[in-house]
Scaffold this active site. Structure first.
Site, PDB file in Angstrom:
ATOM      1  N   GLU A 119       0.828  -1.210   0.000  1.00 11.77           N
ATOM      2  CA  GLU A 119       0.000   0.000   0.000  1.00 11.77           C
ATOM      3  C   GLU A 119       0.858   1.255   0.000  1.00 11.77           C
ATOM      4  O   GLU A 119       0.793   2.087   0.908  1.00 11.77           O
ATOM      5  CB  GLU A 119      -0.989  -0.023   1.181  1.00 11.77           C
ATOM      6  CG  GLU A 119      -2.016  -1.135   1.022  1.00 11.77           C
ATOM      7  CD  GLU A 119      -3.175  -1.066   2.000  1.00 11.77           C
ATOM      8  OE1 GLU A 119      -3.042  -0.432   3.058  1.00 11.77           O
ATOM      9  OE2 GLU A 119      -4.244  -1.643   1.700  1.00 11.77           O
ATOM     10  N   GLU A 149      -5.083  -8.539  -1.350  1.00 12.81           N
ATOM     11  CA  GLU A 149      -5.830  -8.370  -0.095  1.00 12.81           C
ATOM     12  C   GLU A 149      -7.281  -8.107  -0.440  1.00 12.81           C
ATOM     13  O   GLU A 149      -7.579  -7.336  -1.346  1.00 12.81           O
ATOM     14  CB  GLU A 149      -5.321  -7.177   0.727  1.00 12.81           C
ATOM     15  CG  GLU A 149      -4.019  -7.410   1.419  1.00 12.81           C
ATOM     16  CD  GLU A 149      -3.603  -6.235   2.296  1.00 12.81           C
ATOM     17  OE1 GLU A 149      -4.462  -5.559   2.870  1.00 12.81           O
ATOM     18  OE2 GLU A 149      -2.385  -5.999   2.369  1.00 12.81           O
TER      19      GLU A 149
HETATM   20  P1  P53 Z   1      -7.285  -3.387   9.066  1.00 17.76           P
HETATM   21  C1  P53 Z   1      -6.832   1.067   5.787  1.00 17.76           C
HETATM   22  C2  P53 Z   1      -7.711   0.950   4.701  1.00 17.76           C
HETATM   23  C3  P53 Z   1      -7.535  -0.055   3.774  1.00 17.76           C
HETATM   24  C4  P53 Z   1      -6.483  -0.937   3.914  1.00 17.76           C
HETATM   25  O1  P53 Z   1      -6.999  -3.299   7.506  1.00 17.76           O
HETATM   26  C5  P53 Z   1      -5.621  -0.813   4.972  1.00 17.76           C
HETATM   27  C6  P53 Z   1      -5.775   0.188   5.903  1.00 17.76           C
HETATM   28  C7  P53 Z   1      -4.824   0.345   7.029  1.00 17.76           C
HETATM   29  O2  P53 Z   1      -5.481   0.151   8.207  1.00 17.76           O
HETATM   30  O3  P53 Z   1      -4.560  -1.602   5.146  1.00 17.76           O
HETATM   31  C8  P53 Z   1      -4.480  -2.875   4.579  1.00 17.76           C
HETATM   32  O4  P53 Z   1      -6.262  -4.288   9.621  1.00 17.76           O
HETATM   33  C9  P53 Z   1      -3.116  -3.354   4.963  1.00 17.76           C
HETATM   34  C10 P53 Z   1      -3.113  -4.422   5.984  1.00 17.76           C
HETATM   35  C11 P53 Z   1      -4.334  -4.296   6.867  1.00 17.76           C
HETATM   36  C12 P53 Z   1      -5.558  -4.511   6.006  1.00 17.76           C
HETATM   37  O5  P53 Z   1      -5.600  -3.561   4.967  1.00 17.76           O
HETATM   38  O6  P53 Z   1      -7.171  -2.006   9.543  1.00 17.76           O
HETATM   39  O7  P53 Z   1      -2.286  -3.685   3.879  1.00 17.76           O
HETATM   40  O8  P53 Z   1      -1.896  -4.349   6.683  1.00 17.76           O
HETATM   41  O9  P53 Z   1      -4.337  -5.160   7.951  1.00 17.76           O
HETATM   42  C13 P53 Z   1      -6.876  -4.466   6.750  1.00 17.76           C
HETATM   43  O10 P53 Z   1      -8.661  -3.973   9.203  1.00 17.76           O
END
Ligand code: P53
Length: 488
Positions: A197, A385
């Site tokens: 990201e 992801e």
């Molecule tokens: P969490 C924010 C919005 C979209 C993706 O997020 C994001 C984030 C950061 O918080 O990060 C990615 O754990 C990231 C992962 C993260 C995952 O999305 O906040 O690449 O490290 O865990 C999910 O629910």
């Protein structure tokens, strides 16, 4: 047509949220090791020490004042220190992934396991040996590692000594890190992602810079990150021409709220700032005109070297990877109702349901993203992801019936399938987020879970770390064994 035979089904993790063992094997401290827990309402914090020695907590995204640094507070709980302890469970965990039929496993290398201080002369053998063991374990089951080189990862020492990515020296330190892992894992890893990201790198913990909201500092630091990414691609191909090295962008899809041209203009601005710039540089190899114009408006000039243009041009990526969780609505209305969603405040979409954490759920948006990216860059794509962060409940018989998660993933796979079958997009793989429960990056919670495998651990780090298969475990197993044909 359906999914190609060699389609890479799998799941994704990140070292600072999953691995734990934060001092084991001579690992050094990363900025992420200084971020506290939090929850949906309370932001995660860091303790900083000012130049005069005074210590205080600030929110993680607040600017660290010049001359200050992050420190560990002995009385505070830090979720990354144990996380869900992949470090001591990797054999068990990889066996579970193999049982689901994984073809690939996305994980990240902890930079500070390899270079504990970031600027060390020689890599740390203990760290290198750990990932040797992990990759060997994957290959035992025919699982192809998909390795993120830096997932929200910044050695604390580099932040303190050089202001992280603000310094061009960090580009060299990163290159040394890449050389060490590319050479060591030359025959064990084929798929690499440079920066997770990359469009979310914006604070002390990810860029290592103080006063991170300062435009000039931010732009210079991001420039160094992009340059380092390009150098990594060039170096990787020299070390092994078979390497496939990709970029990784947080690919939130934006819609305009109305057909008012002003909303569309706003949309274009957001798209360019938040996403396009990062794709453009890494896929095309130069700064786009709209970015140059923006820097001019800010009266800012990047500090560069003459060789940089060639590096950016020659270091373009082999494929595109991205995260996709949700879409967001852009509006020019002052009084628009805001929804939480992720870090970008956006307007609520009346057509979509939201997760318990307020993230809109939009499977069709995934198909739109795949098509747009493929049309624009004509590079193979990978969804690295996707998933639903939700509260899971363990029944008395030990089962976890996460039908909501199955429902979310099924709907996204259906759209992904349409993009492949009906639209002709070249998609290499799909690795849903947090395949084994891990710490949330946004909130630092454990209870916001994404996994097919439950890990017994709570928000304060109490738990047995025992692993349990959820209902979605068996569902995903069948999705993989049918190569995406059986989604029931
Ligand atoms: P969490 C924010 C919005 C979209 C993706 O997020 C994001 C984030 C950061 O918080 O990060 C990615 O754990 C990231 C992962 C993260 C995952 O999305 O906040 O690449 O490290 O865990 C999910 O629910």
């Amino acid at each position: 047509m359906s999914f190609p035979k060699n389609f890479l089904w799998g799941g994704a993790t990140a070292a600072n949220q999953y691995e734990g063992g934060y001092l084991d094997g001579n690992k050094g401290l990363a900025c992420s090791d200084t971020i506290t827990d939090g929850d949906a309402k309370t932001p995660r914090r860091i303790m900083i020490e000012l130049a005069n020695g005074e210590r205080k907590f600030i929110s993680r995204f607040e600017d660290v004042p010049a001359g200050a640094k992050a420190v560990i507070d002995e009385n505070t709980y830090y979720p990354s220190h144990v996380a869900t302890d992949f470090y001591h469970h990797y054999q068990e965990d990889i066996a579970l992934l193999a049982e689901m039929g994984f073809k690939t496993f996305r994980m990240s290398i902890n930079w500070t396991r390899i270079f504990p201080n970031g600027d060390d002369k020689e890599p740390n053998e203990d760290g290198l040996a750990f990932y040797d063991a992990v990759f060997d374990e994957c290959h035992k089951y025919g699982i192809e590692p998909l390795v993120t080189i830096a997932h929200f990862d910044m050695p604390l020492n580099l932040a303190i000594k050089y202001e992280g990515w603000l310094s061009r020296k960090t580009v060299t330190f990163f290159e040394n890190y890449c050389r060490a892992i590319f050479e060591r894992y030359r025959d064990k890893v084929k798929y690499w992602l440079t920066f997770n990201e990359i469009n979310f790198l914006r604070d002390y913990s990810t860029l290592g810079i103080t006063e991170a909201s300062n435009y000039a500092k931010q732009q210079q630091a991001i420039y160094h990150v992009l340059l380092a990414g390009a150098k990594a691609v060039i170096l990787g191909h020299q070390i092994n021409p078979e390497f496939k090295i990709g970029l990784m962008v947080a690919n939130i899809l934006f819609y305009p709220e109305t057909c008012n041209p002003q909303d569309s203009l706003k949309l274009q601005e957001v798209e360019r700032n938040f996403k396009d710039f990062y794709y453009d540089v890494q896929c095309r190899g130069f700064y786009p005109e709209y970015k140059l114009a923006e820097m001019k408006r800010h009266d800012f000039k990047l500090v560069t070297k003459t060789e940089d243009a060639v590096i950016l041009k020659e270091g373009t990526v082999d494929f595109i990877s991205f995260s996709y969780y949700n879409s967001a609505v852009v509006s020019t209305r002052e009084d628009a109702t805001k929804t939480g969603g992720n870090q970008l405040a956006a307007v609520k979409n009346p057509y979509l349901e939201e997760s318990e954490w307020g993230w809109p759920i939009d499977p069709t948006g995934l198909r739109l993203c795949l098509n747009r990216l493929y049309d624009k860059y004509r590079l193979p794509l990978m969804i690295v992801e996707n998933g639903l962060g939700a509260l899971d409940k363990i029944e008395e018989d030990g089962s976890i019936n996460d039908d909501y998660r199955i429902d979310y993933l099924r709907k996204h796979i259906v759209e992904m399938k349409k993009a492949v079958e009906e639209d002709g997009v070249e998609l290499l793989g799909y690795t849903p987020w947090g395949c084994i429960d891990l710490v949330s990056a946004g909130t630092g919670e454990m209870k916001k879970r994404y996994g097919f495998v439950y890990v017994n651990m709570d928000d304060k780090g109490n738990g047995t770390l025992k692993r349990l298969r959820k209902k979605s475990f068996y569902w995903y197993q069948q999705v993989i064994s049918s190569n995406g044909e059986n989604l029931d």
